[in-house]
Design an enzyme around this catalytic site. Structure first.
Site, PDB file in Angstrom:
ATOM      1  N   HIS A  81      17.014  -5.310   6.868  1.00  0.00           N
ATOM      2  CA  HIS A  81      17.580  -6.649   6.882  1.00  0.00           C
ATOM      3  C   HIS A  81      18.914  -6.626   6.152  1.00  0.00           C
ATOM      4  O   HIS A  81      19.174  -5.754   5.321  1.00  0.00           O
ATOM      5  CB  HIS A  81      16.635  -7.630   6.191  1.00  0.00           C
ATOM      6  CG  HIS A  81      15.397  -7.922   6.960  1.00  0.00           C
ATOM      7  ND1 HIS A  81      14.570  -8.969   6.651  1.00  0.00           N
ATOM      8  CD2 HIS A  81      14.827  -7.296   8.017  1.00  0.00           C
ATOM      9  CE1 HIS A  81      13.551  -8.993   7.483  1.00  0.00           C
ATOM     10  NE2 HIS A  81      13.685  -7.978   8.326  1.00  0.00           N
ATOM     11  N   GLU A  83      20.064  -8.400   3.706  1.00  0.00           N
ATOM     12  CA  GLU A  83      19.932  -8.433   2.245  1.00  0.00           C
ATOM     13  C   GLU A  83      19.605  -7.062   1.679  1.00  0.00           C
ATOM     14  O   GLU A  83      20.172  -6.644   0.664  1.00  0.00           O
ATOM     15  CB  GLU A  83      18.826  -9.410   1.815  1.00  0.00           C
ATOM     16  CG  GLU A  83      19.041 -10.836   2.254  1.00  0.00           C
ATOM     17  CD  GLU A  83      18.345 -11.185   3.560  1.00  0.00           C
ATOM     18  OE1 GLU A  83      17.818 -12.302   3.666  1.00  0.00           O
ATOM     19  OE2 GLU A  83      18.332 -10.338   4.483  1.00  0.00           O
ATOM     20  N   CYS A 111      13.490 -13.820   3.868  1.00  0.00           N
ATOM     21  CA  CYS A 111      12.068 -13.689   4.149  1.00  0.00           C
ATOM     22  C   CYS A 111      11.355 -13.199   2.886  1.00  0.00           C
ATOM     23  O   CYS A 111      11.973 -12.945   1.858  1.00  0.00           O
ATOM     24  CB  CYS A 111      11.855 -12.702   5.289  1.00  0.00           C
ATOM     25  SG  CYS A 111      12.240 -10.984   4.834  1.00  0.00           S
ATOM     26  N   CYS A 114      12.644  -9.748   1.509  1.00  0.00           N
ATOM     27  CA  CYS A 114      13.963  -9.832   0.880  1.00  0.00           C
ATOM     28  C   CYS A 114      13.918 -10.614  -0.427  1.00  0.00           C
ATOM     29  O   CYS A 114      14.602 -10.251  -1.388  1.00  0.00           O
ATOM     30  CB  CYS A 114      14.963 -10.424   1.857  1.00  0.00           C
ATOM     31  SG  CYS A 114      15.254  -9.325   3.273  1.00  0.00           S
TER      32      CYS A 114
END
Length: 177
Positions: A81, A83, A111, A114
């Site tokens: 992701h 992040e 999410c 993260c």
């Protein structure tokens, strides 16, 4: 008067009572918009690679420490992701997985994975643009970062360039249908 604030300069300041607080708020908002725009630029890169358009940057004391965008498909990595990519780059740059005093800017509400990484990295503040109604855990589906059991508290704010981020996501998914 010339005032430096994290790389931004103000050359003239005139204000009345209470104006200093307003000035500081304007400076902070300007910084947030600047770094979120960089995250949006990265999200556009992700979209160009057929990845969900999410971008993130990690900043401390006005210095860009790391940046990333979603690469789960191209990297065949479910943890890639935006992040996580930005946190990895920042940690590599400073030589430590802990990033105290740093702010993470991301174009979409994080999410669970993260959010946990933000706590482990000791990120001081999270700034995100748009809410993620199905998987966002900062304020949409739950308030994970506000839970009392964590050994680190991440401050957060939402809405910086939210319209631009939401439009990028909307157009990306609309084109795929």
């Amino acid at each position: 008067m010339r005032v430096a604030f994290h790389g931004f300069y103000i050359t003239s300041v005139e204000f009345s009572y209470g104006g200093l607080l307003v000035l500081v708020e304007v400076l902070i908002e300007s910084l947030h918009r600047h770094w979120m725009q960089r995250a949006l630029d990265l999200a556009a890169l992700a979209a160009g690679k057929e990845e969900v358009p999410v971008g993130a940057v990690v900043v401390r004391d006005g210095e860009l420490l790391g940046e990333g965008f979603n690469q789960v498909i191209s990297a065949a990595d479910p943890s890639a992701h935006a992040e996580i990519q930005a946190l990895r780059a920042a940690a590599s740059k400073v030589g430590n997985y802990r990033l105290p005093g740093a702010t993470l800017y991301v174009t979409l509400e994080p999410c669970t994975m993260c959010a946990g990484a933000l706590v482990h990295a000791r990120i001081a503040e999270l700034v995100f643009a748009a809410r993620e109604p199905r998987a966002g855990v900062v304020c949409s589906t739950c308030q994970l970062l506000d839970e009392p059991w964590y050994n680190h508290k991440v401050k957060w704010r939402e809405g910086v360039l939210a319209t631009e981020s939401a439009e990028l996501l909307r157009s990306f998914f609309q084109a795929r249908r």
